[in-house]
Design an enzyme around this catalytic site. Structure first.
Site, mmCIF file in Angstrom:
data_model
loop_
_atom_site.group_PDB
_atom_site.id
_atom_site.type_symbol
_atom_site.label_atom_id
_atom_site.label_comp_id
_atom_site.label_asym_id
_atom_site.label_seq_id
_atom_site.Cartn_x
_atom_site.Cartn_y
_atom_site.Cartn_z
ATOM 1 N N LYS A 117 74.121 102.506 149.040
ATOM 2 C CA LYS A 117 73.843 101.498 148.134
ATOM 3 C C LYS A 117 73.036 101.419 147.216
ATOM 4 O O LYS A 117 72.403 101.625 146.207
ATOM 5 C CB LYS A 117 72.998 100.257 148.488
ATOM 6 C CG LYS A 117 74.567 99.147 150.147
ATOM 7 C CD LYS A 117 73.957 98.302 149.838
ATOM 8 C CE LYS A 117 75.585 97.246 149.481
ATOM 9 N NZ LYS A 117 75.490 95.716 150.681
ATOM 10 N N LYS A 208 89.744 101.166 147.217
ATOM 11 C CA LYS A 208 90.200 100.173 147.890
ATOM 12 C C LYS A 208 89.359 98.583 147.145
ATOM 13 O O LYS A 208 88.842 99.555 146.374
ATOM 14 C CB LYS A 208 89.150 99.668 149.596
ATOM 15 C CG LYS A 208 88.069 99.577 149.424
ATOM 16 C CD LYS A 208 87.293 99.098 150.916
ATOM 17 C CE LYS A 208 85.905 98.225 150.165
ATOM 18 N NZ LYS A 208 86.051 96.898 151.374
ATOM 19 N N LYS A 211 85.313 93.830 145.956
ATOM 20 C CA LYS A 211 84.126 93.109 144.547
ATOM 21 C C LYS A 211 83.482 93.780 144.227
ATOM 22 O O LYS A 211 83.134 93.344 142.822
ATOM 23 C CB LYS A 211 83.515 91.797 145.042
ATOM 24 C CG LYS A 211 82.161 92.668 146.570
ATOM 25 C CD LYS A 211 81.528 91.388 146.741
ATOM 26 C CE LYS A 211 80.490 91.731 147.858
ATOM 27 N NZ LYS A 211 81.422 91.280 148.985
#
Ligand code: ADP
Ligand code: NA
Length: 345
Positions: A117, A208, A211
């Site tokens: 992240k 992939k 979002k």
């Protein structure tokens, strides 16, 4: 059985995309039919996890309601399961604190999500200079809250994809640590590995569908209109090889579309079979088949979703929120009474 959906950290809407639907949320609905009423199903929209990344308060409030409406629209049945916002049940945070007191920083520092992240390399260390100041405590202890989410409902089974195995392992570690200190009160959760189809991005079929992708064309939202679906599929990245064939390495774009077509094919043909059946199709023809199948497969979701969010009929969502909160609090409180007593609180 415990399942979670993160109301978004990075997306303009709380609506799941096709990857979430196929890889996770469709199973939530299926589980309702596969198990009798003795099996408790606990589905959480994890808004406390969402704030480990900066959020706009207005947007977060809106998104979690959108997520709830989307779940109901795909067929999650609030009479059959417990569906609720994580933050509505303070016991999740309370158990997280208690687990924190026996959780090892060393173990957490070896986990990969906080590094991902922050876009750090997998070998980054907590003690490195810019790392310690950029890393917020909430992001670092994300897995402890995730463990509390599961353990507070005494879940025995947790369906997780490959990327979440590490977090389940950590939850089991939390159980071991807690039970070692206070007695055998928490339940070791088992992983159920769902047979997940990984849907790839439409614009970059080597990564992939996600979002967090900047491009909105990369993903189909489950509430997209037929026109939006057609436009996104029509602009999907393919290749210049003639015809249709299934070869994930050499033809990732076409293969991804074949995977999607297979998932929604009413004749349940495999991607390879579909490739054979449409081997001579032109790209445009083939893409039209794919978008038709997706539109069919998602038919009705969008109108149910809009109807649920329609403020004039908003009373129903309020009711679902209140009932979910009530049931989830009751389930969590049963565990917390045991936990508090064991700890001496
Ligand atoms: P995202 O990558 O969009 O942030 P999440 O990490 O929040 O998605 O995943 C939510 C659930 O959806 C997880 O169970 C995950 O395995 C599943 N999922 C996410 N993206 C895909 C995908 N492209 N294909 C299949 N399943 C997916
Ligand atoms: Na993600």
């Amino acid at each position: 059985i415990y399942h979670r959906f993160t109301t978004d950290e990075s997306n303009p809407t709380g609506v799941p995309h096709l990857g979430n639907y196929v890889g996770a949320l469709r199973q939530w609905v299926q589980l309702q039919h596969q198990h009798d009423a003795d099996t408790r199903l606990v589905y959480s929209i994890v808004d406390l996890h969402a704030i480990t990344i900066p959020q706009s308060p207005e947007k977060l409030r809106k998104q979690r309601r959108e997520s709830l409406a989307a779940l109901l629209a795909i067929g999650v049945d609030p009479d059959r399961c417990t569906v609720f916002y994580q933050s509505s049940v303070p016991a999740h945070s309370e158990l997280m604190w208690i687990l924190s007191c026996t959780a090892s920083v060393g173990y957490l520092s070896r986990m990969t999500q906080w590094k991902q992240k922050l876009n750090l390399s997998p070998t980054s260390q907590l003690a490195e200079r810019p790392v310690g100041s950029r890393l917020k405590l909430g992001l670092f202890s994300y897995p402890v809250l995730q463990a509390a989410d599961i353990l507070v409902h005494r879940a025995t089974h947790v369906p997780v994809g490959h990327d979440q195995q590490q977090h389940l392992e950590f939850a089991r570690e939390c159980v071991t640590n807690f039970n070692h200190s206070y007695g055998p009160h928490l339940v070791h959760p088992e992983t159920i590995t769902p047979t997940v189809h990984r849907i790839m991005s439409l614009t970059d079929p080597k990564s992939k569908m996600s979002k967090s992708d900047q491009s909105e064309r990369s993903r189909i939202l489950i509430t997209d209109t037929p026109e939006e679906i057609q436009a996104k599929v029509a602009s999907a990245h393919t290749d210049s090889f003639p015809g249709i064939s299934y070869d994930v390495a050499a033809r990732p774009g076409i293969s991804n579309l074949l995977d999607i077509l297979s998932i929604f094919d009413t004749q349940r043909r495999s991607p390879a079979q579909l490739a054979e059946d449409y081997s001579d199709a032109q790209p445009r023809q083939f893409k039209a088949l794919v978008s038709d199948a997706v539109c069919q497969g998602l038919y009705g979701i969008s109108s149910r979703y809009l109807e649920l969010l329609d403020t004039d009929k908003g009373g129903y969502l309020d009711h679902v929120e209140a009932e979910g909160t009530r049931k989830a609090r009751q389930s969590a409180e049963e565990t917390m009474e045991i936990v508090r007593s064991a700890v001496g609180l």
